[in-house]
Write a protein that holds these residues in place. Sequence first.
Motif, PDB file in Angstrom:
ATOM      1  N   GLU A  41      -6.310  -8.161  -9.239  1.00  0.00           N
ATOM      2  CA  GLU A  41      -5.312  -7.100  -9.080  1.00  0.00           C
ATOM      3  C   GLU A  41      -3.892  -7.648  -9.122  1.00  0.00           C
ATOM      4  O   GLU A  41      -2.943  -6.919  -9.381  1.00  0.00           O
ATOM      5  N   SER A  85       0.872  -1.169   0.000  1.00  0.00           N
ATOM      6  CA  SER A  85       0.000   0.000   0.000  1.00  0.00           C
ATOM      7  C   SER A  85       0.911   1.222   0.000  1.00  0.00           C
ATOM      8  O   SER A  85       2.057   1.135   0.450  1.00  0.00           O
ATOM      9  N   ARG A 106       0.743   1.599  -7.889  1.00  0.00           N
ATOM     10  CA  ARG A 106      -0.144   2.297  -8.833  1.00  0.00           C
ATOM     11  C   ARG A 106      -0.637   1.389  -9.952  1.00  0.00           C
ATOM     12  O   ARG A 106      -1.681   1.650 -10.546  1.00  0.00           O
ATOM     13  N   ARG A 120      -2.007  -1.440  -9.867  1.00  0.00           N
ATOM     14  CA  ARG A 120      -3.338  -1.966  -9.551  1.00  0.00           C
ATOM     15  C   ARG A 120      -4.430  -0.973  -9.945  1.00  0.00           C
ATOM     16  O   ARG A 120      -5.535  -1.370 -10.294  1.00  0.00           O
ATOM     17  N   ASN A 121      -4.122   0.309  -9.862  1.00  0.00           N
ATOM     18  CA  ASN A 121      -5.117   1.337 -10.156  1.00  0.00           C
ATOM     19  C   ASN A 121      -5.310   1.565 -11.646  1.00  0.00           C
ATOM     20  O   ASN A 121      -6.166   2.357 -12.032  1.00  0.00           O
ATOM     21  N   THR A 122      -4.513   0.917 -12.477  1.00  0.00           N
ATOM     22  CA  THR A 122      -4.631   1.113 -13.921  1.00  0.00           C
ATOM     23  C   THR A 122      -5.437   0.004 -14.594  1.00  0.00           C
ATOM     24  O   THR A 122      -5.599   0.023 -15.810  1.00  0.00           O
TER      25      THR A 122
END
Length: 147
Positions: free
Chosen positions: A125, A9, A89, A91-93
């Motif tokens: 993810e 995280s 980051r 994972r956020n894409t």
Amino acid sequence: MAAKTIGLSPELVIHPGETIGDLLAERGMTQQELAVRTGVTPAFISNVVNGKKGISGNFAYALECAFGVPKTFWLNLQANYEAELLEVRERNTITPEERDIARNMQGTITEMRAKGEILQSQTWEDIIPFLRRKFHVSNLAYLGLLR
């Protein structure tokens, strides 16, 4: 080899400035003194220590002179920090389209699980970034363009 579980995280990614702050405390040196020793402003030192600025090649050299810690250490610390941030980051894409594509690859994923490349416990993810690297694309949607 099983896909790496990212699991980091942003709060757990340590900025190199924290190491500088630790060294300052350990050596009883102030940010002002480090600024003088490295030829930068106290504001710059504060920004690095607080994670707002990174460590450049020139600053790594200055830190080597000030602390006696090799410039390669500082550059590697910065590079590792940036790599860890990219992993977080990544994972956020993941796009909804990629999730659909991955769901349609269940046969392939089942085979990869049988070979131990993907673990049963891994989530999308974890799996989607692994598939991107496995198939050498930055988005699974690009696989359709390679046909």
